[in-house]
Design an enzyme around this catalytic site. Structure first.
Site, PDB file in Angstrom:
ATOM      1  CE  LYS A 276      -4.642  -3.453  -0.076  1.00  0.00           C
ATOM      2  NZ  LYS A 276      -5.141  -2.278   0.617  1.00  0.00           N
TER       3      LYS A 276
ATOM      4  CG  ASP B 106      -5.417   0.091  -4.755  1.00  0.00           C
ATOM      5  OD1 ASP B 106      -5.646   0.099  -5.990  1.00  0.00           O
ATOM      6  OD2 ASP B 106      -4.950   1.070  -4.159  1.00  0.00           O
TER       7      ASP B 106
END
Ligand code: SF4
Length: 227
Positions: free
Chosen positions: A118, A137
């Site tokens: 991420k 996310d």
């Protein structure tokens, strides 16, 4: 995505997008800000980043701070002790291994403490202008599943599935659009489906509760709706 692009105009941007804009996409500050942002409210991330970068804005300077000093500067972000340690170690590796600059490759970013896909994807998109990455996310994972774009259990699975199910031209902006939408409308527990401009395309997979209606304001704050 076009409908979302129009609708998020004027809403509050996610903290790291604002940080990236204000630092002219400085890879180091985007990287550290993203590390601080995990499981932390945007306002807390923004304030902590500001305090930390006011004291040290380069890896060379930041590595000279003690972990305790970094803890004090970034408190109260979630897991501030772990994050302070990761920040200190990351700065040392950047200076000792990468010549004091943030590397621009996924495999190199993943060698840094606390950096997962991420964070690495967001750094590549915001600081290196990559058009080949999707940053997933919790908001992107949740909304992609609600929209039926993917059917996955984990964010890393969602990232790979999104490369298959979405057009490449949208990859760099999926995070911005869905995080902004997730913070304002498609909230985790009580999504505001009644006011959602993409509702007509959304099968609402897994949605069992909906929020009451309220203003979707230019401040990015909900008029209030969670019950
Ligand atoms: S219709 Fe509801 S579940 Fe679907 S994107 Fe909009 S707010 Fe989220």
């Amino acid at each position: 995505m076009r409908a979302l692009a129009r609708e998020i105009d004027g809403l509050e941007l996610p903290a790291i997008e604002k940080l990236s804009e204000s630092t002219q996409e400085d890879p180091f500050q985007v990287l550290i800000g993203t590390l601080l942002s995990a499981r932390t409210q945007d306002a807390t991330t923004a304030a902590a980043s500001e305090r930390l970068f006011a004291r040290a804005s380069t890896p060379q300077v930041m590595r000279t701070l003690t972990v305790k000093q970094i803890e004090k500067l970034i408190y109260p972000v979630s897991f501030y002790r772990h994050k302070a340690k990761h920040v200190k170690e990351t700065c040392a590796i950047l200076v000792d291994t990468f010549g004091g600059v943030v590397p621009g490759k996924m495999e190199e970013l993943l060698t840094l403490p606390g950096v997962g896909r991420k964070t690495a994807n967001l750094v590549l998109i915001l600081a290196f202008k990559s058009v080949k990455n999707i940053c997933v996310d919790t908001h992107v994972h949740r909304i992609s599943n609600r929209l039926g774009w993917v059917k996955t259990h984990l964010p890393d699975e969602t990232e790979q599935a999104l490369y298959e199910s979405t057009e490449a031209r949208w990859w760099p902006t999926i995070n911005l659009y869905l995080v902004t939408w997730g913070q304002n409308v498609c909230r985790p527990v009580y999504p505001r489906c009644g006011e959602c401009v993409i509702a007509k395309w959304c099968p609402r997979v897994g949605v069992t509760k909906r929020g009451r209606t309220g203003r979707i304001g230019g401040t990015g704050r909900m008029g209030r709706t969670d019950e």
